[in-house]
Design an enzyme around this catalytic site. Structure first.
Site, PDB file in Angstrom:
ATOM      1  N   ASN A   9       0.823  -1.299   0.070  1.00  0.00           N
ATOM      2  CA  ASN A   9      -0.111  -0.019  -0.015  1.00  0.00           C
ATOM      3  C   ASN A   9       0.839   1.214  -0.026  1.00  0.00           C
ATOM      4  O   ASN A   9       1.595   1.618   0.946  1.00  0.00           O
ATOM      5  CB  ASN A   9      -0.961  -0.105   1.130  1.00  0.00           C
ATOM      6  CG  ASN A   9      -1.553   1.142   1.387  1.00  0.00           C
ATOM      7  OD1 ASN A   9      -1.870   2.020   0.385  1.00  0.00           O
ATOM      8  ND2 ASN A   9      -2.056   1.456   2.590  1.00  0.00           N
ATOM      9  N   LYS A  11       0.363   4.401  -0.395  1.00  0.00           N
ATOM     10  CA  LYS A  11      -0.364   5.662   0.082  1.00  0.00           C
ATOM     11  C   LYS A  11       0.056   6.673  -0.713  1.00  0.00           C
ATOM     12  O   LYS A  11      -0.051   6.464  -1.971  1.00  0.00           O
ATOM     13  CB  LYS A  11       0.282   5.853   1.541  1.00  0.00           C
ATOM     14  CG  LYS A  11       0.061   4.535   2.284  1.00  0.00           C
ATOM     15  CD  LYS A  11       0.268   4.923   3.869  1.00  0.00           C
ATOM     16  CE  LYS A  11      -0.036   3.491   4.877  1.00  0.00           C
ATOM     17  NZ  LYS A  11       0.037   3.655   6.182  1.00  0.00           N
ATOM     18  N   HIS A  95      -9.579   1.642   4.293  1.00  0.00           N
ATOM     19  CA  HIS A  95      -8.152   1.885   4.997  1.00  0.00           C
ATOM     20  C   HIS A  95      -8.319   2.920   6.403  1.00  0.00           C
ATOM     21  O   HIS A  95      -9.198   3.874   6.089  1.00  0.00           O
ATOM     22  CB  HIS A  95      -7.126   2.416   4.025  1.00  0.00           C
ATOM     23  CG  HIS A  95      -5.868   2.348   4.944  1.00  0.00           C
ATOM     24  ND1 HIS A  95      -5.309   3.550   5.748  1.00  0.00           N
ATOM     25  CD2 HIS A  95      -4.893   1.316   4.844  1.00  0.00           C
ATOM     26  CE1 HIS A  95      -4.071   3.189   5.973  1.00  0.00           C
ATOM     27  NE2 HIS A  95      -3.719   1.804   5.926  1.00  0.00           N
ATOM     28  N   GLU A  97      -6.762   5.199   7.254  1.00  0.00           N
ATOM     29  CA  GLU A  97      -6.550   6.666   7.112  1.00  0.00           C
ATOM     30  C   GLU A  97      -7.675   7.185   6.458  1.00  0.00           C
ATOM     31  O   GLU A  97      -8.026   8.620   6.636  1.00  0.00           O
ATOM     32  CB  GLU A  97      -5.031   6.709   6.344  1.00  0.00           C
ATOM     33  CG  GLU A  97      -3.931   6.527   7.167  1.00  0.00           C
ATOM     34  CD  GLU A  97      -2.675   5.819   6.262  1.00  0.00           C
ATOM     35  OE1 GLU A  97      -2.731   5.851   5.234  1.00  0.00           O
ATOM     36  OE2 GLU A  97      -1.965   5.310   7.141  1.00  0.00           O
ATOM     37  N   GLU A 167      -5.882  -4.270  10.454  1.00  0.00           N
ATOM     38  CA  GLU A 167      -5.006  -3.540  10.728  1.00  0.00           C
ATOM     39  C   GLU A 167      -4.991  -2.583  12.097  1.00  0.00           C
ATOM     40  O   GLU A 167      -6.054  -1.609  12.012  1.00  0.00           O
ATOM     41  CB  GLU A 167      -4.550  -2.577   9.473  1.00  0.00           C
ATOM     42  CG  GLU A 167      -4.213  -3.031   8.198  1.00  0.00           C
ATOM     43  CD  GLU A 167      -3.619  -1.898   7.125  1.00  0.00           C
ATOM     44  OE1 GLU A 167      -2.558  -2.403   6.828  1.00  0.00           O
ATOM     45  OE2 GLU A 167      -4.313  -0.939   6.857  1.00  0.00           O
ATOM     46  N   GLY A 173       2.476   2.391  10.692  1.00  0.00           N
ATOM     47  CA  GLY A 173       3.460   3.534  10.272  1.00  0.00           C
ATOM     48  C   GLY A 173       4.208   4.100  11.605  1.00  0.00           C
ATOM     49  O   GLY A 173       4.707   4.943  11.732  1.00  0.00           O
ATOM     50  N   SER A 213       3.101  -2.025  10.114  1.00  0.00           N
ATOM     51  CA  SER A 213       4.675  -2.250  10.528  1.00  0.00           C
ATOM     52  C   SER A 213       5.194  -3.535  10.192  1.00  0.00           C
ATOM     53  O   SER A 213       5.950  -3.992  10.904  1.00  0.00           O
ATOM     54  CB  SER A 213       4.854  -1.412  11.979  1.00  0.00           C
ATOM     55  OG  SER A 213       4.425  -0.443  12.275  1.00  0.00           O
TER      56      SER A 213
HETATM   57  P1  PGA Z   1       2.865   0.381   7.539  1.00  0.00           P
HETATM   58  O1  PGA Z   1       1.147   0.666   6.776  1.00  0.00           O
HETATM   59  O2  PGA Z   1       3.293  -0.939   6.905  1.00  0.00           O
HETATM   60  O3  PGA Z   1       3.483   1.620   7.090  1.00  0.00           O
HETATM   61  O4  PGA Z   1       2.559   0.290   9.009  1.00  0.00           O
HETATM   62  C1  PGA Z   1       0.358  -0.354   6.765  1.00  0.00           C
HETATM   63  C2  PGA Z   1      -0.836   0.356   6.199  1.00  0.00           C
HETATM   64  O5  PGA Z   1      -1.307   1.321   6.643  1.00  0.00           O
HETATM   65  O6  PGA Z   1      -1.426  -0.495   5.248  1.00  0.00           O
END
Ligand code: PGA
Length: 249
Positions: A9, A11, A95, A97, A167, A173, A213
């Site tokens: 992903n 982003k 997601h 976000e 998630e 992140g 992560s």
């Molecule tokens: P990350 O993001 O691996 O940077 O923690 C995962 C995601 O938001 O899909």
């Protein structure tokens, strides 16, 4: 047997030129990966470059969102048929976000999921709890609410075509991965919700990805957990070597 599913992903990262450069390195690194489904979910403007670089390879591409109407006066939106036309077979939906910054709700997750299926895209539907929800012991309730409002409106035939991503928002992140035990518990909860709604065959077949992560250094222990079927990977999917190491764990 559930085929391991590794999804990047990106982003809001990379330009089309950076996309091409990524795939030049990445495709050869995973070309001999057996028994893996591999996807990069890229920003919309990078999808033509991603499609050009992955056609005829074992790497699929997807968007990170879609709108549920096919076309119309919806300034700034992208539809399922548009994603399909540019070469996508996947799309990330709901997601955290998007829930946090763009008003996504369980109800809109369901509408987008149905639209994705109508466009013959595989939806990767995200669920997960906030830190305060985990700390107050509400994780299972939150997962149930998100499942009931956002996924359980699908017919069994529709449900059979989706991938779920768990998630935990506190792990995204932040460098804080859920331990295999914590992730495994949540995956087990989700599979239980699936079993109650769609039956044990559906629960045994659906892929549930872990996200938050994921890195080359922790993918092996996560994948060793029975209920974890893959990863939804943000930061570590931006570099070809690190995402290839995750795919080839
Ligand atoms: P990350 O993001 O691996 O940077 O923690 C995962 C995601 O938001 O899909």
């Amino acid at each position: 047997m559930r085929t391991p599913f590794m999804a990047g992903n990106w982003k809001m990262y990379k330009t089309p030129a950076e996309t091409t450069a990524f795939f030049e390195k990445f495709v050869p690194l995973v070309s001999s990966a057996q028994g893996r489904e591999i996807v990069i979910n890229a920003p919309f403007v990078n999808l033509p470059a991603a499609a050009a670089a992955t056609t005829g390879t074992n790497v699929g591409i997807g968007g990170q969102n879609l709108f549920w109407e096919k076309e119309g006066a919806y300034t700034g939106e992208i539809s399922g048929p548009m994603l399909k036309a540019v070469g996508c077979n996947y799309v990330v939906i709901g997601h955290s976000e998007r829930r946090q910054y763009f008003g996504e709700t369980d109800a809109t997750v369901l509408r987008r999921t149905i639209a994705a299926l109508e466009a013959e895209l595989t939806p990767i539907v995200c669920v997960g709890e906030l830190l305060e929800e985990r700390e107050s012991g509400k994780t299972a309730d939150v997962l149930e609410t998100q499942f009931t409002g956002g996924i359980a409106g699908l017919s069994p035939e529709q449900f059979a075509k989706i991938v779920i991503a768990y998630e935990p928002v506190w792990a995204i992140g932040t460098g804080k991965t859920a331990t295999p035990e914590i992730a495994g518990d949540a995956h087990n909860t989700i599979r239980g919700l699936v079993a109650a709604k769609y039956g044990s065959d559906a629960a045994g077949a659906v892929r549930i990805l872990y996200g938050g992560s994921v890195k080359p250094g922790n993918i092996k222990e996560l994948m060793a957990v029975e209920d974890i079927d893959g990863g939804l990977v943000g930061g570590a999917s931006l570099e070809a070597e690190s995402f290839a190491a995750i795919v080839n764990f």
